[in-house]
Structure formats: C-alpha cells, structure tokens
Write an enzyme that holds these catalytic residues in place. Sequence first.
Site, PDB file in Angstrom:
ATOM      1  N   GLU A 194       0.849  -1.191   0.000  1.00 28.83           N
ATOM      2  CA  GLU A 194       0.000   0.000   0.000  1.00 28.83           C
ATOM      3  C   GLU A 194       0.883   1.238   0.000  1.00 28.83           C
ATOM      4  OE1 GLU A 194      -3.592   2.274   2.438  1.00 28.83           O
ATOM      5  OE2 GLU A 194      -2.723   0.437   3.260  1.00 28.83           O
ATOM      6  N   ASN A 252      -4.828   4.792  -2.176  1.00 33.58           N
ATOM      7  CA  ASN A 252      -6.052   5.408  -1.660  1.00 33.58           C
ATOM      8  C   ASN A 252      -6.572   6.464  -2.629  1.00 33.58           C
ATOM      9  OD1 ASN A 252      -6.394   4.358   1.282  1.00 33.58           O
ATOM     10  ND2 ASN A 252      -4.217   4.802   1.070  1.00 33.58           N
ATOM     11  N   GLU A 284      -8.249   2.038  -3.315  1.00 30.42           N
ATOM     12  CA  GLU A 284      -8.971   1.930  -2.055  1.00 30.42           C
ATOM     13  C   GLU A 284      -9.848   3.157  -1.835  1.00 30.42           C
ATOM     14  OE1 GLU A 284      -6.564   1.096   1.308  1.00 30.42           O
ATOM     15  OE2 GLU A 284      -5.464  -0.546   0.349  1.00 30.42           O
ATOM     16  N   ASP A 314     -12.323   0.313   1.806  1.00 29.60           N
ATOM     17  CA  ASP A 314     -11.441   0.478   2.962  1.00 29.60           C
ATOM     18  C   ASP A 314     -12.263   0.721   4.226  1.00 29.60           C
ATOM     19  OD1 ASP A 314      -9.158   0.731   4.411  1.00 29.60           O
ATOM     20  OD2 ASP A 314      -8.556   2.659   3.584  1.00 29.60           O
ATOM     21  N   GLU A 371      -6.393  -5.077   8.120  1.00 29.88           N
ATOM     22  CA  GLU A 371      -5.313  -4.137   8.425  1.00 29.88           C
ATOM     23  C   GLU A 371      -5.164  -3.995   9.931  1.00 29.88           C
ATOM     24  OE1 GLU A 371      -6.027  -0.144   7.144  1.00 29.88           O
ATOM     25  OE2 GLU A 371      -8.141  -0.175   7.693  1.00 29.88           O
TER      26      GLU A 371
END
Length: 413
Positions: A194, A252, A284, A314, A371
């Site tokens: 990520e 993201n 995300e 997310d 996560e």
Amino acid sequence: MTREDLLARLGQLLAERRADDGPLGVMLVRLQRLREFRIAHGFAASERMAAAVRELIGEVLRPGDELHQIDGGEFAVLLPRLRDRNHALLAGNRVLRIFQSPVRLGQREMPASTTIGVSVAPDHGDDAETLLRRAEIAHGVALRGQERCAMYADGTDTALIPYELLRDAITGNRLEVHLQPILQLDSGTLFGAESLARWHDPERGAIPPCEFIPLAEDTGLITELTRWSLHSSLRHIAQARRHAPDLGLSLNLSPRVFGQRDIVPQIMSSLEIWGVPPQAVTLEVTETALMEDPALSLRLLERLRWEGFHISIDDFGSGYSSLAYLKQFPATELKIDRAFVTDLQRDPRSQQLVQSIIDLGHHLRMGVLAEGVEDEPTLELLTRMGCDRAQGYFIQKPQPASDFISTLDRQVA
C-alpha cells in the site's frame, strides 16, 4: 483576484490603518461542494451559483467592506474599522444566515452551504501573510467543528497546517512515498504494497496524514496531491516490479476527486507513463466516502473496474453502507477496519464480526484484507478464519519506497 493580489490589497489597508481606526477583519468564505454541483448541473450553472453567492454576501456587508472573489466559490472579505474583534464574528454569522434559505438561480432554488474563517488585526497579526494564514486556520476549525463560522484562536498554529505550506510541499515534491507490505496469508508470500504519503517539514517535523490529507480535501489541493501520489507511487512500484513482476499496488482514492471529469484518463495516463498494468493496481475507497454520493461513486467505480482496476472498500465495518449498495458496487476486496482487528484476541464479538465480514466477502466473490495486524497470534487467527490478506506493524511498518525496493533487491539476489 489572485492570492497575491489579495495579499497586496490587505497589506495596503494595514499600512493605511491608524491606531484609532479599530480592528481590521479578514474573513474567508468558501462555498462547499461546488465541484459536485458543477458535475451535476454543469459549468455554467456553477458560475451562476458563485455569482449569486457573491451578490448575497455583498448585500449583508457594510459600506466600505471589500468583497473579493479569489476562485470559483472562494471569497475574501476585508472588514476595516470594526468596533472590536467580535464585530468580525458577527459579520461572519450574518453571512451564514443568508444561506439558511436556498439560493435562487433563475426559476430554480438551490441549497448552498458556506464555511467561514475569521482573523483580526492587530490581535492575530499585523501583516497580510499572517492574517490570511490565520483566517485559513480558523476556516479549518469551522470545517471540522459544529459551528460553520470560526475565529482564529491563539495557539492553534501548531495544530493546523497552513494552506500555503501544504501547497508548496506538494508542488515542490517534498512529500515522500512510503510502502507497507501486504501479505498473502495462505502462502505467506508478498502480495503487494500500500502506498502511503508521508510529510516531514524541516520546521514542524513529521506531519501525520490525518492532518494534511483532510486539509488537502477541504481546500482543493487534493487534485494536486492525487496527481503527485499517482506518479510517485507508480514510479516506485514500477521499479519494484522489476524484482517482483507480480507485485500489486494499493492506492487510496479520495472521494473529493470523484467528480473530476478527467480522473480516469489521468490515472490511465500515469499507468502508461510508468508501464504498470491496471490489473496490478487496487484503488482503495473508504466505506463512508462511497456513501457521500452513491450514484456518483457507482459510476466512477464501474468505469475504473471496466478498465481493469481492482476496487477495495477500505475501513469496512466502520461506515454506514447498506448491503443493497454493497451488492451494487463493483468491489473486488473488503478491507476490515483495524478497530475490529486490534481487539480480535480479546473480544469474542470482534471475532464474530470479522468472521462474518470474511464470509460475506467470499460469498460476494471478493477478497478480504485485514489491516492493523500487530502480533503473531492475531495473524495466525486471521489465517485460520480464512482471511485472504493482511497488513500491519507485525508484518512490517510502512517504510520509504527506496528501502522497500532495496529489500526486494536483496531477496531476489
């Protein structure tokens, strides 16, 4: 009027101000969600809306007050010869009250919402740059609080980031990409990474994303931040894929860029520049962001999915989406909110919720990523529960992209 012009005019008023003139106020007024309005109703309608807002603000000002349009739905009001600092706050609240009723555009009435930040000379500064920056800080307080009009409070400079500082950091390429590994649980192998933006300012030190990303979204800098993040992240992941050709990238995507007509071509162009296929990229989007405008979110995500991107929801479980919308969104992954993962060992109900999310994702043919994994027992439990992927400090903390790539290089060698 540009910001430079505004600073020059404010500086002139400060230079002309006499001690017995009373305080001089600076008021920043921003029309909220103008970008979304433009997408829904067109550019011409948004221009008419901004013009109507300017006219309404002008109607409640005193003779001698100055109203300047900085950009689109952003206005600055200069308030000379105030009685006291509260007089400026009263002016701000008068502006707020006129938008309690819809704005008339021709034969139609449209709702409008504004947020206002106020600073006052000499209490909050005696130069134009300081006063405008502190009005910006006050505006940030208004955005995050229940009151939509706020005055600068002493001592908040360190808590809130000035607009100009973030703008210069983005345009000057002073942010950094950090990469956090994502582990494939059934094989124990590296699935991807990520991309996370990090900012270390020479004077302020490390500035966390929870402070500068909301500021970027609130001030329109998110467009520049997204462009920087795309190119910087893809540049690093393209280099990493030379060592690990199947490595994926998670990135993201802010809901504030959903309404940009060129967002998909912009992303595709970045992929072409760096030679990364869309199938290697997972975008995300938070669950809450999807629900801000479900119809707009659905249209954008369907197009991105058609182009070959993977879509991850997310912080799943922390928002308020319904199963009906979840069924419609073309998501390929659910990312379990860290709040459930952190309590997994101690709280049976968290275990039940996580297991339910894993089962739900699999029934909908989605992968599931957890996560916030911070210890080995949690990782082992998630594996037994059938979770597909995980990331967290136990696996590895986010690290500068160059360090991540160096580690891959040593593993391959």
